[in-house]
Design a protein around this motif. Structure first.
Motif, PDB file in Angstrom:
ATOM      1  N   LEU A 178     -12.614   2.818  26.042  1.00  0.00           N
ATOM      2  CA  LEU A 178     -13.098   2.704  27.426  1.00  0.00           C
ATOM      3  C   LEU A 178     -13.978   3.899  27.762  1.00  0.00           C
ATOM      4  O   LEU A 178     -13.521   5.046  27.695  1.00  0.00           O
ATOM      5  N   LEU A 179     -15.228   3.663  28.141  1.00  0.00           N
ATOM      6  CA  LEU A 179     -16.072   4.759  28.617  1.00  0.00           C
ATOM      7  C   LEU A 179     -15.607   5.078  30.039  1.00  0.00           C
ATOM      8  O   LEU A 179     -15.869   4.332  30.974  1.00  0.00           O
ATOM      9  N   LEU A 180     -14.880   6.164  30.131  1.00  0.00           N
ATOM     10  CA  LEU A 180     -14.233   6.496  31.407  1.00  0.00           C
ATOM     11  C   LEU A 180     -14.969   7.650  32.076  1.00  0.00           C
ATOM     12  O   LEU A 180     -14.963   8.776  31.589  1.00  0.00           O
ATOM     13  N   GLN A 201      -8.196   3.414  24.572  1.00  0.00           N
ATOM     14  CA  GLN A 201      -8.393   4.859  24.373  1.00  0.00           C
ATOM     15  C   GLN A 201      -9.577   5.206  25.259  1.00  0.00           C
ATOM     16  O   GLN A 201     -10.574   4.482  25.269  1.00  0.00           O
ATOM     17  N   ALA A 202      -9.481   6.297  26.007  1.00  0.00           N
ATOM     18  CA  ALA A 202     -10.565   6.636  26.928  1.00  0.00           C
ATOM     19  C   ALA A 202     -11.518   7.640  26.278  1.00  0.00           C
ATOM     20  O   ALA A 202     -11.100   8.490  25.494  1.00  0.00           O
ATOM     21  N   ILE A 203     -12.800   7.490  26.594  1.00  0.00           N
ATOM     22  CA  ILE A 203     -13.819   8.410  26.077  1.00  0.00           C
ATOM     23  C   ILE A 203     -14.618   8.927  27.275  1.00  0.00           C
ATOM     24  O   ILE A 203     -15.189   8.139  28.028  1.00  0.00           O
ATOM     25  N   TYR A 204     -14.602  10.233  27.438  1.00  0.00           N
ATOM     26  CA  TYR A 204     -15.322  10.827  28.571  1.00  0.00           C
ATOM     27  C   TYR A 204     -16.401  11.763  28.039  1.00  0.00           C
ATOM     28  O   TYR A 204     -16.152  12.565  27.142  1.00  0.00           O
ATOM     29  N   PHE A 205     -17.608  11.663  28.597  1.00  0.00           N
ATOM     30  CA  PHE A 205     -18.719  12.527  28.193  1.00  0.00           C
ATOM     31  C   PHE A 205     -18.867  13.641  29.221  1.00  0.00           C
ATOM     32  O   PHE A 205     -19.239  13.388  30.371  1.00  0.00           O
ATOM     33  N   HIS A 206     -18.560  14.835  28.775  1.00  0.00           N
ATOM     34  CA  HIS A 206     -18.520  15.992  29.676  1.00  0.00           C
ATOM     35  C   HIS A 206     -19.772  16.835  29.422  1.00  0.00           C
ATOM     36  O   HIS A 206     -20.154  17.047  28.274  1.00  0.00           O
ATOM     37  N   THR A 207     -20.383  17.323  30.498  1.00  0.00           N
ATOM     38  CA  THR A 207     -21.645  18.053  30.367  1.00  0.00           C
ATOM     39  C   THR A 207     -21.588  19.425  31.022  1.00  0.00           C
ATOM     40  O   THR A 207     -22.278  19.665  32.017  1.00  0.00           O
ATOM     41  N   PRO A 208     -20.768  20.333  30.513  1.00  0.00           N
ATOM     42  CA  PRO A 208     -20.730  21.664  31.111  1.00  0.00           C
ATOM     43  C   PRO A 208     -22.013  22.431  30.766  1.00  0.00           C
ATOM     44  O   PRO A 208     -22.580  22.174  29.701  1.00  0.00           O
ATOM     45  N   PRO A 209     -22.541  23.307  31.583  1.00  0.00           N
ATOM     46  CA  PRO A 209     -21.999  23.681  32.897  1.00  0.00           C
ATOM     47  C   PRO A 209     -22.505  22.788  34.024  1.00  0.00           C
ATOM     48  O   PRO A 209     -22.243  23.051  35.173  1.00  0.00           O
ATOM     49  N   LYS A 234      -4.730   7.825  24.543  1.00  0.00           N
ATOM     50  CA  LYS A 234      -5.520   8.876  23.899  1.00  0.00           C
ATOM     51  C   LYS A 234      -6.827   9.038  24.679  1.00  0.00           C
ATOM     52  O   LYS A 234      -7.492   8.037  24.992  1.00  0.00           O
ATOM     53  N   LEU A 235      -7.161  10.279  24.987  1.00  0.00           N
ATOM     54  CA  LEU A 235      -8.420  10.562  25.692  1.00  0.00           C
ATOM     55  C   LEU A 235      -9.286  11.462  24.820  1.00  0.00           C
ATOM     56  O   LEU A 235      -8.834  12.514  24.356  1.00  0.00           O
ATOM     57  N   HIS A 236     -10.522  11.029  24.579  1.00  0.00           N
ATOM     58  CA  HIS A 236     -11.469  11.836  23.805  1.00  0.00           C
ATOM     59  C   HIS A 236     -12.452  12.453  24.798  1.00  0.00           C
ATOM     60  O   HIS A 236     -13.128  11.720  25.534  1.00  0.00           O
ATOM     61  N   GLN A 377     -17.585  18.494  18.580  1.00  0.00           N
ATOM     62  CA  GLN A 377     -17.044  19.234  19.729  1.00  0.00           C
ATOM     63  C   GLN A 377     -16.180  18.352  20.626  1.00  0.00           C
ATOM     64  O   GLN A 377     -16.091  18.567  21.825  1.00  0.00           O
ATOM     65  N   THR A 378     -15.603  17.351  20.023  1.00  0.00           N
ATOM     66  CA  THR A 378     -14.765  16.446  20.826  1.00  0.00           C
ATOM     67  C   THR A 378     -13.317  16.926  20.819  1.00  0.00           C
ATOM     68  O   THR A 378     -12.776  17.283  19.778  1.00  0.00           O
ATOM     69  N   GLU A 379     -12.769  16.932  22.020  1.00  0.00           N
ATOM     70  CA  GLU A 379     -11.374  17.367  22.166  1.00  0.00           C
ATOM     71  C   GLU A 379     -10.550  16.105  22.424  1.00  0.00           C
ATOM     72  O   GLU A 379     -10.979  15.226  23.174  1.00  0.00           O
ATOM     73  N   THR A 380      -9.393  16.008  21.793  1.00  0.00           N
ATOM     74  CA  THR A 380      -8.581  14.800  21.979  1.00  0.00           C
ATOM     75  C   THR A 380      -7.237  15.155  22.604  1.00  0.00           C
ATOM     76  O   THR A 380      -6.615  16.145  22.216  1.00  0.00           O
ATOM     77  N   MET A 381      -6.830  14.372  23.576  1.00  0.00           N
ATOM     78  CA  MET A 381      -5.536  14.618  24.230  1.00  0.00           C
ATOM     79  C   MET A 381      -4.736  13.322  24.251  1.00  0.00           C
ATOM     80  O   MET A 381      -5.306  12.247  24.352  1.00  0.00           O
ATOM     81  N   ILE A 382      -3.418  13.456  24.207  1.00  0.00           N
ATOM     82  CA  ILE A 382      -2.561  12.274  24.376  1.00  0.00           C
ATOM     83  C   ILE A 382      -1.900  12.408  25.750  1.00  0.00           C
ATOM     84  O   ILE A 382      -1.253  13.413  26.038  1.00  0.00           O
ATOM     85  N   LEU A 383      -2.087  11.385  26.574  1.00  0.00           N
ATOM     86  CA  LEU A 383      -1.503  11.456  27.920  1.00  0.00           C
ATOM     87  C   LEU A 383      -0.334  10.490  28.047  1.00  0.00           C
ATOM     88  O   LEU A 383      -0.353   9.386  27.490  1.00  0.00           O
ATOM     89  N   THR A 384       0.665  10.932  28.763  1.00  0.00           N
ATOM     90  CA  THR A 384       1.821  10.066  29.012  1.00  0.00           C
ATOM     91  C   THR A 384       2.010   9.945  30.532  1.00  0.00           C
ATOM     92  O   THR A 384       1.644  10.856  31.275  1.00  0.00           O
TER      93      THR A 384
END
Ligand code: ATP
Ligand code: MG
Length: 388
Positions: A178-180, A201-209, A234-236, A377-384
């Protein structure tokens, strides 16, 4: 211990496959029963759960299981008519004086039970009114239905019916990406696929800063809400800054949205390959914003090897908001932190970008390098889920 009746929806139509679907459902149910310190009994077309946990907690944990259409607290007594009446009286007494319309509905799955359903209905109703029940009768559309079911070993009575998620049980192996974003739409899109049995599984594109950390936290919060419907999610989090900088430096601003979405598709495709996924889901909706035209969707999906699911495609914003409120994502989605796409958004996005033009602009970009840098540079997290 209080018992609860969990009704299956479409699942009962599944014939020989039903066993598999029920097993998928139990895989979601069992960890929740641990929290509730409860037990279950699997019957032909339904489940019975027994627990001492507070009813609100039971409701929160069980109504978010895909494949269950409704839940009723049930009271179980013997086949003895006097006991059935006594139990019915205990259940309806609190509603005396409430003015709600009332009916009794009896079913006899156990055909050996000697009293026919219609007779049982009349007998119970008569006794309740003789004891002082004062509710107006409405046989077709009552506010309050007393359901009586004479089962093989005992009789079940219920007055409450809590709506649940419906749909089909989550099939763990059917993974969807899912593009979240942090908006209202994409969490709803993900939920609709979960409801049909998809493991998200969620995929988020983050653009810091350019996007603040709060925008990322908001997406984490949304992913966590969606984890309620499948136990674990799972969130990427992909670092998208390199891609956005390259696009901004080299390309026509009116094509930015389409170009960035094509990169999202490329990166999501790689993630789905690694995760043995089956599709990519977006919250796009035909015509909702200027860039969401059918032509642009064609260009965005041009060489994506997975089906692109757009469950909101034909929904109005108000309908989407209604679902978002119901599933609890709306309040988080409307927090103000902007997503990269709104920050970089051109004043006038192209509504009909030509594929030739896109290919020309992309030929100036090092696509493979940009994609692999983002993936590295992808960070993966498991959410409950947090059930409160
Ligand atoms: P949403 O409310 O889901 O943000 P939107 O109406 O704002 O959607 P767009 O911004 O055009 O629409 O985005 C369309 C879809 O592209 C989103 O629903 C989402 O699936 C995906 N998308 C956009 N930005 C991102 C992002 N930063 N990370 C992941 N997916 C994104
Ligand atoms: Mg958005």
């Amino acid at each position: 211990m209080q018992s609860y009746l969990l009704r299956y929806g479409e699942l009962v139509l599944k014939g020989r496959n039903r066993r598999n679907f029920v097993n998928e459902l139990l895989a979601v149910l069992k960890p929740r029963l641990k929290i509730l310190d409860g037990r279950f009994r699997s019957l032909h077309k339904k489940l019975i759960v027994t627990t001492d946990a507070p009813p609100e907690q039971v409701r929160a944990l069980l109504s978010t299981i895909a494949g269950i259409t409704s839940i009723s607290p049930v009271y179980i007594c013997s086949h003895d008519p006097d006991e059935i009446i006594e139990c019915a009286w205990t259940l309806v007494k609190p509603f005396i004086g409430s003015g709600r319309s009332f009916s009794v509905r009896a079913k006899r799955p156990n055909k050996r039970f000697p009293i026919r359903s219609t007779e049982l209905q009349t007998m119970v109703a008569d006794s309740l009114y003789m004891r002082g029940l004062d509710l107006p009768v409405d046989l077709k559309n009552a506010d309050l239905n007393l359901n009586i079911s004479t089962e093989v070993h005992d009789t079940w009575l219920s007055v409450e019916k809590w709506p649940a998620m419906g749909g089909l049980p989550i099939q763990k192996r059917n993974v969807h990406g899912l593009l979240l974003s942090g908006g209202i739409d994409s969490p709803v899109a993900g939920y609709l696929i979960q409801k049909r049995g998809g493991q998200i599984q969620a995929i988020y594109f983050h653009t810091p800063p350019y996007t603040v950390e709060e925008a990322k936290d908001k997406v984490i919060e949304l992913a966590q809400i969606l984890s309620k419907f499948q136990n674990q999610l799972k969130l990427h989090i992909v670092s998208f800054t390199g891609v956005m900088k390259a696009i901004v430096a080299d390309c026509d601003p009116s094509c930015m949205v389409v170009l960035s979405r094509r990169f999202m598709m490329r990166i999501a495709t790689e993630i789905m390959r690694q995760e043995s996924g089956h599709s990519i889901i977006t919250g796009e909706c035909l015509g909702q914003v200027a860039s969401q035209t059918i032509e642009n969707m064609g260009v965005i999906g041009e060489d994506v090897p997975y089906p692109i699911l757009r469950p909101l495609i034909g929904m109005d914003k108000q309908e989407i908001i209604r679902v978002a409120r119901r599933i609890g994502t709306y309040e988080t989605s409307i927090q103000p932190f902007e997503d990269c796409c709104s920050l970089f958004a051109p004043a006038e996005p192209a509504t009909r970008v030509s594929l030739r033009k896109i290919h020309r602009m992309e030929s100036a970009l090092k696509i493979d390098d940009l994609v692999s840098q983002a993936l590295n540079q992808t960070e993966t997290m498991i959410l409950t889920p947090k059930f409160t």
